[in-house]
Design a protein around this motif. Structure first.
Motif, PDB file in Angstrom:
ATOM      1  N   SER A  78       5.491  19.222  -3.260  1.00 31.16           N
ATOM      2  CA  SER A  78       4.136  18.883  -2.814  1.00 31.16           C
ATOM      3  C   SER A  78       4.114  17.450  -2.301  1.00 31.16           C
ATOM      4  CB  SER A  78       3.142  19.069  -3.946  1.00 31.16           C
ATOM      5  OG  SER A  78       3.491  18.280  -5.060  1.00 31.16           O
ATOM      6  N   THR A  79       3.286  17.208  -1.310  1.00 30.99           N
ATOM      7  CA  THR A  79       3.236  15.896  -0.669  1.00 30.99           C
ATOM      8  C   THR A  79       1.812  15.377  -0.606  1.00 30.99           C
ATOM      9  OG1 THR A  79       2.997  16.802   1.561  1.00 30.99           O
ATOM     10  CG2 THR A  79       5.240  16.464   0.751  1.00 30.99           C
ATOM     11  N   TYR A  80       1.720  14.081  -0.414  1.00 34.77           N
ATOM     12  CA  TYR A  80       0.431  13.427  -0.239  1.00 34.77           C
ATOM     13  C   TYR A  80       0.651  12.212   0.641  1.00 34.77           C
ATOM     14  CZ  TYR A  80      -3.930  11.023  -1.237  1.00 34.77           C
ATOM     15  OH  TYR A  80      -5.136  10.390  -1.103  1.00 34.77           O
TER      16      TYR A  80
ATOM     17  N   LYS B 153      -1.507  10.070   8.257  1.00 29.56           N
ATOM     18  CA  LYS B 153      -1.560  11.531   8.376  1.00 29.56           C
ATOM     19  C   LYS B 153      -1.473  11.950   9.844  1.00 29.56           C
ATOM     20  CE  LYS B 153      -4.048  12.740   4.141  1.00 29.56           C
ATOM     21  NZ  LYS B 153      -5.329  13.186   3.551  1.00 29.56           N
ATOM     22  N   GLY B 154      -0.651  12.958  10.085  1.00 27.77           N
ATOM     23  CA  GLY B 154      -0.463  13.430  11.450  1.00 27.77           C
ATOM     24  C   GLY B 154       0.615  12.675  12.211  1.00 27.77           C
ATOM     25  N   ARG B 155       1.068  11.543  11.661  1.00 22.24           N
ATOM     26  CA  ARG B 155       2.118  10.751  12.320  1.00 22.24           C
ATOM     27  C   ARG B 155       3.384  10.657  11.480  1.00 22.24           C
ATOM     28  NH1 ARG B 155       1.458   5.482  13.290  1.00 22.24           N
ATOM     29  NH2 ARG B 155       0.092   5.126  11.474  1.00 22.24           N
ATOM     30  N   PHE B 156       3.247  10.527  10.188  1.00 26.69           N
ATOM     31  CA  PHE B 156       4.387  10.396   9.286  1.00 26.69           C
ATOM     32  C   PHE B 156       4.567  11.689   8.501  1.00 26.69           C
ATOM     33  CE2 PHE B 156       4.172   5.488   8.551  1.00 26.69           C
ATOM     34  CZ  PHE B 156       4.156   5.289   9.916  1.00 26.69           C
ATOM     35  N   THR B 157       5.828  12.063   8.280  1.00 27.76           N
ATOM     36  CA  THR B 157       6.141  13.249   7.492  1.00 27.76           C
ATOM     37  C   THR B 157       7.185  12.886   6.451  1.00 27.76           C
ATOM     38  OG1 THR B 157       5.691  14.706   9.380  1.00 27.76           O
ATOM     39  CG2 THR B 157       6.951  15.620   7.546  1.00 27.76           C
ATOM     40  N   ILE B 158       6.898  13.209   5.202  1.00 30.41           N
ATOM     41  CA  ILE B 158       7.857  12.962   4.126  1.00 30.41           C
ATOM     42  C   ILE B 158       8.543  14.272   3.781  1.00 30.41           C
ATOM     43  CG2 ILE B 158       6.142  13.311   2.286  1.00 30.41           C
ATOM     44  CD1 ILE B 158       7.575  11.025   0.758  1.00 30.41           C
ATOM     45  N   SER B 159       9.848  14.183   3.491  1.00 27.56           N
ATOM     46  CA  SER B 159      10.604  15.367   3.114  1.00 27.56           C
ATOM     47  C   SER B 159      11.692  14.957   2.133  1.00 27.56           C
ATOM     48  CB  SER B 159      11.217  16.047   4.336  1.00 27.56           C
ATOM     49  OG  SER B 159      12.129  15.190   4.993  1.00 27.56           O
ATOM     50  N   SER B 160      12.255  15.955   1.476  1.00 22.71           N
ATOM     51  CA  SER B 160      13.241  15.682   0.437  1.00 22.71           C
ATOM     52  C   SER B 160      14.413  16.636   0.552  1.00 22.71           C
ATOM     53  CB  SER B 160      12.575  15.825  -0.934  1.00 22.71           C
ATOM     54  OG  SER B 160      13.504  15.629  -1.973  1.00 22.71           O
ATOM     55  N   ASP B 161      15.603  16.107   0.376  1.00 23.73           N
ATOM     56  CA  ASP B 161      16.811  16.916   0.271  1.00 23.73           C
ATOM     57  C   ASP B 161      17.337  16.726  -1.150  1.00 23.73           C
ATOM     58  OD1 ASP B 161      19.336  18.051   0.304  1.00 23.73           O
ATOM     59  OD2 ASP B 161      19.809  17.343   2.321  1.00 23.73           O
TER      60      ASP B 161
ATOM     61  N   TRP C 148       5.777   9.028 -11.202  1.00 25.10           N
ATOM     62  CA  TRP C 148       5.158  10.287 -11.586  1.00 25.10           C
ATOM     63  C   TRP C 148       3.864  10.579 -10.849  1.00 25.10           C
ATOM     64  CZ3 TRP C 148       7.812   7.207 -14.882  1.00 25.10           C
ATOM     65  CH2 TRP C 148       8.825   7.811 -15.624  1.00 25.10           C
ATOM     66  N   GLY C 149       3.411   9.626 -10.044  1.00 31.00           N
ATOM     67  CA  GLY C 149       2.053   9.768  -9.558  1.00 31.00           C
ATOM     68  C   GLY C 149       1.926  10.075  -8.094  1.00 31.00           C
ATOM     69  N   THR C 150       0.815   9.690  -7.548  1.00 31.96           N
ATOM     70  CA  THR C 150       0.537   9.872  -6.132  1.00 31.96           C
ATOM     71  C   THR C 150       0.892   8.585  -5.404  1.00 31.96           C
ATOM     72  OG1 THR C 150      -1.779   9.347  -6.556  1.00 31.96           O
ATOM     73  CG2 THR C 150      -1.176  11.662  -6.458  1.00 31.96           C
ATOM     74  N   LEU C 151      -0.073   7.755  -5.066  1.00 27.07           N
ATOM     75  CA  LEU C 151       0.235   6.536  -4.322  1.00 27.07           C
ATOM     76  C   LEU C 151      -0.282   5.289  -5.032  1.00 27.07           C
ATOM     77  CD1 LEU C 151      -0.314   7.711  -0.636  1.00 27.07           C
ATOM     78  CD2 LEU C 151       1.833   7.343  -1.847  1.00 27.07           C
ATOM     79  N   LEU C 152      -0.276   5.324  -6.341  1.00 23.47           N
ATOM     80  CA  LEU C 152      -0.639   4.134  -7.112  1.00 23.47           C
ATOM     81  C   LEU C 152       0.628   3.448  -7.591  1.00 23.47           C
ATOM     82  CD1 LEU C 152      -3.592   5.582  -9.208  1.00 23.47           C
ATOM     83  CD2 LEU C 152      -3.703   4.214  -7.120  1.00 23.47           C
TER      84      LEU C 152
ATOM     85  N   GLU D 253       0.830  -1.200   0.000  1.00 24.43           N
ATOM     86  CA  GLU D 253       0.000   0.000   0.000  1.00 24.43           C
ATOM     87  C   GLU D 253       0.867   1.253   0.000  1.00 24.43           C
ATOM     88  OE1 GLU D 253      -2.329   0.443   3.549  1.00 24.43           O
ATOM     89  OE2 GLU D 253      -0.611   0.157   4.890  1.00 24.43           O
ATOM     90  N   GLY D 254       0.331   2.309  -0.575  1.00 22.84           N
ATOM     91  CA  GLY D 254       1.042   3.579  -0.590  1.00 22.84           C
ATOM     92  C   GLY D 254       0.946   4.260   0.757  1.00 22.84           C
ATOM     93  N   VAL D 255       2.039   4.877   1.165  1.00 23.01           N
ATOM     94  CA  VAL D 255       2.112   5.548   2.465  1.00 23.01           C
ATOM     95  C   VAL D 255       2.176   7.056   2.285  1.00 23.01           C
ATOM     96  CG1 VAL D 255       3.488   5.843   4.556  1.00 23.01           C
ATOM     97  CG2 VAL D 255       3.229   3.561   3.544  1.00 23.01           C
ATOM     98  N   SER D 256       3.172   7.510   1.539  1.00 28.93           N
ATOM     99  CA  SER D 256       3.365   8.941   1.390  1.00 28.93           C
ATOM    100  C   SER D 256       4.243   9.181   0.171  1.00 28.93           C
ATOM    101  CB  SER D 256       4.017   9.524   2.646  1.00 28.93           C
ATOM    102  OG  SER D 256       4.011  10.933   2.623  1.00 28.93           O
TER     103      SER D 256
END
Length: 121
Positions: A57-59, A65-73, A100-104, A46-49
């Protein structure tokens, strides 16, 4: 050669935190979205983030949500997943992928080998 290498998994007690890293190489990082997926024993992946390396932009899935945070360097071609307030149901192999997508899953071309996260109760 395209490589996505996950690290940072491990064993943690419920309520604890872990930070996963995904180091990417072999492709133009800024042109891709990077997603985190997970697969628990006996369940489908399953997709997480996910995060767009281009605009940040993040999804995230509702379950994190509210527990995991994705970030990029982008300077390091690395994406992080900060996981807080972990629950036993977060136990899974976590994969990062470039696409290229969201969580598919079908929208992601390159995949890492995964890192195990185990949350004890």
């Amino acid at each position: 050669e395209v490589q996505l290498v996950e690290s940072g998994g491990g064993l943690v007690q419920a309520g604890g935190s872990l930070r996963l890293s995904c180091a990417a190489s072999g492709f133009t990082f800024d042109d891709y979205a990077i997603g985190w997926f997970r697969q628990a024993p006996g369940k489908e992946r399953e997709g997480v983030s996910c995060i767009s390396s281009r605009d940040g932009s993040t999804y995230s899935a509702d379950s994190v949500k509210g527990r995991f945070t994705i970030s990029s360097d982008n300077a390091k071609n690395t994406v992080y997943l900060q996981m807080n307030s972990l629950k036993p149901e977060d136990t899974a192999v976590y994969y990062c992928a470039a696409g290229w997508g969201t969580l598919l899953e079908d929208e992601y071309t390159y995949w890492g080998q995964g890192t195990q996260v185990t949350v004890s109760s």
